[in-house]
Design an enzyme around this catalytic site. Structure first.
Site: not given
Length: 346
Positions: A34, A189, A196, A199, A205
């Site tokens: 991370e 995204c 899209c 997605c 959205c």
């Protein structure tokens, strides 16, 4: 179907499941990944993560090594404060938590280099604790899906996005969901030309419905980066074939790394070396200049190779050291310095 369930369903079929930190996702491994992934793409991080874990497989080995060794393995990854925070945190963990990573959110968020989102991701992925996250990818997904108006880093916008992240984070499979929504932002995204049609949450959205996908997240107009210039000197002792390197101050660019001595542009290098170090230059050669970009400015670098006279040049101060080529290979060097040194033969 809940938003999180749609994202999880997509993740099960299309998400990334073989990333090195997903194999045996201990708190230590997830923490390292991370930190590396902050402002850095997965494809770039993978080889660094593998190499880092091979050298430092646990908190104890990381805490007991010196900072130079950590910076050497980090060299080229950029944002070196992250490496220094990793090392510092490992020493804190060894001293305060018996070399174990804490699993209490408040304890985690107090550690150097770990903010709210990073703490949440570590605990969600490694300990299955329910915590929302809000890294850059998640900001983009939420901003578009809910058409959140305003500049993405404005406090009110951040507050709204945190509330949305909290709202949609599921109770179950939170480890998979956390990876899933980050994957969605990183692979579908994306910032430009988002996919899209692929997605899983496109039907709900708001930005897509408004045909304003590229308007989110809102961005403020960035001022043009200033351009700075500097001469970087490769001071080579002709007889011993050693190069003089300077350890940069901890604060500032390339903090804590070894670098080449620097002087201002249009400086006469002969006079500067004589006045600053009492070195006499036998010959010098200007190499091809190049530009290196930082977050807030561009730096035009003008490398100069200088061969020094004399049998035994002095060492200008404790922050300077003469290094052989074999020693240089094991130092933490900024990527541009590596690039310069690779062009010369000793």
């Amino acid at each position: 179907m809940l938003l999180s369930q749609k994202i999880l369903k997509w993740f099960d079929k299309y998400g990334r499941h073989d990333l090195p930190w997903q194999i045996d996702p201990t708190p230590y491994r997830v923490w390292v990944s991370e930190i590396m992934l902050q402002q850095t793409q997965v494809s770039t991080v993978i080889p660094y993560f593998k190499r880092f874990i091979k050298h430092f497989p646990n908190i104890t080995t990381l805490a007991n090594t010196n900072l130079d060794s950590v910076l050497h393995l980090w060299s080229g990854l950029g944002y070196y404060a992250r490496a220094k925070n990793l090392h510092r945190t490992a020493q804190i963990l060894q001293k305060k938590y018996q070399a174990k990573f804490p699993l209490v959110y408040q304890q985690v968020i107090e550690l150097p280099g770990i903010g709210r989102s990073t703490a949440g991701a570590i605990l969600a992925i490694s300990a299955l604790q329910r915590h929302p996250i809000l890294d850059g990818n998640v900001k983009r997904v939420l901003s578009r899906h809910f058409a959140v108006e305003g500049e993405k880093n404005h406090p009110k916008v951040i507050e709204k996005l945190w509330a949305l992240s909290e709202e949609i984070t599921p109770e179950k499979r939170v480890n998979h969901y956390t990876q899933a929504i980050m994957d969605l932002g990183a692979t579908i995204c994306i910032r430009t030309n988002p996919k899209c049609s692929s997605c899983p949450i496109a039907k709900t959205c708001k930005a897509l419905k408004l045909q304003r996908v590229h308007d989110y997240p809102g961005r403020r107009t960035m001022p043009k980066k200033p351009i700075k210039s500097a001469i970087l000197l490769m001071l080579v002792h002709s007889k011993s074939q050693r190069i003089l390197l300077e350890k940069r101050p901890i604060k500032g660019i390339w903090g804590g790394l070894w670098s080449l001595p620097e002087c201002s542009i249009n400086t006469d290098v002969h006079d500067w070396c004589d006045n600053t170090y009492k070195f006499s230059i036998q010959e010098h050669q200007y190499l091809k200049p190049f530009r290196h970009s930082f977050t807030h400015f561009h730096l035009n670098i003008h490398p100069v190779l200088c061969k020094l006279k004399g049998n035994k040049p002095n060492t200008p101060g404790i922050e300077f050291q003469w290094h052989s080529w074999s020693q240089i290979q094991n130092l933490g060097l900024p990527a541009p310095i590596k690039r310069i040194l690779e062009k010369i033969e000793l």
